[in-house]
Design a protein around this motif. Structure first.
Motif: not given
Length: 231
Positions: A22, A27, A43, A73, A77, A82
């Motif tokens: 990922y 990314v 994360m 960021w 996500l 995510i």
């Protein structure tokens, strides 16, 4: 993840490879991350806060990046599926309501991997077990909306400065359906003590306590209990 349904798959290895792919592939395609290890730390910091209010400044201070970086960021996500941001319900009558969203991961297995919970007992009995249970329930409801083409913007939560909170508000047919999510297998009407707040702001339909009970039941005329299986 579907692949994890096979007993021969090692979940830790699976998630390690998943996160690595990922970050290195998705990314990079979405943005230019100069420090991949720092993004991984980001994360982890988010996973430790699943089910909580999203405090960008706190996360920025924790991992040592700018507020603008955290906001950038987070958008990545969210765009890549995510995480899911659940926004607070707002209207002109709710002057005391918080305006900060809550953050949920769409995969509780990924949360467990990122925070280092390597067995079910730790996940079920740890300090964040309630947040993890809530994350699972909220994310599954959100996925059901997404998969059926329903608008995710009809899902909210409620919290005000008086510490009154309702885990989930479902807006449907000009009414609100309050939902309280509890890990307990022994539901009580006191778990729905904040549901009356809804009546002050909009039409309220049947409220629900979603928990680990075995069957559906009613605790009052407008409060029902549902097993997690109903999700």
């Amino acid at each position: 993840m579907p692949e994890l349904s096979h007993s021969g798959v090692q979940w830790e290895l699976f998630y390690r490879s998943y996160v690595k792919s990922y970050i290195e592939r998705d990314v990079r395609n979405l943005m230019n991350v100069k420090d991949e290890s720092l993004f991984y730390t980001f994360m982890v910091a988010l996973a430790a806060r699943t089910g909580c209010l999203f405090n960008a400044a706190d996360i920025a201070n924790t991992i040592g990046v700018s507020l603008k970086t955290v906001q950038s960021w987070i958008s990545v996500l969210e765009a890549s599926g995510i995480i899911f941001l659940l926004h607070p319900y707002e209207n002109n009558l709710l002057k005391r309501a918080v305006k900060t969203p809550k953050i949920y991961f769409n995969d509780t297995g990924l949360v467990c991997y990122l925070v280092g919970w390597d067995n079910p007992k730790v996940a079920m009995n740890g300090a964040m077990s309630g947040e993890l249970f809530e994350t699972f329930a909220i994310s599954e409801i959100a996925k059901s909306y997404f998969n059926s083409g329903k608008d995710l913007r009809n899902l909210f939560f409620y919290r005000d400065s008086n510490q009154k909170e309702i885990d989930l508000l479902i807006n449907k047919d000009d009414s609100l359906f309050p939902v309280e999510i509890k890990k307990s297998a022994q539901p009580a009407l006191s778990m729905a003590k904040h549901f009356p707040v809804v009546r002050q702001i909009k039409n309220m339909r049947t409220g629900t306590i979603l928990c680990q009970c075995e069957k559906q039941m009613f605790l009052s005329e407008d409060v029902q209990v549902l097993p997690l299986d109903y999700v």
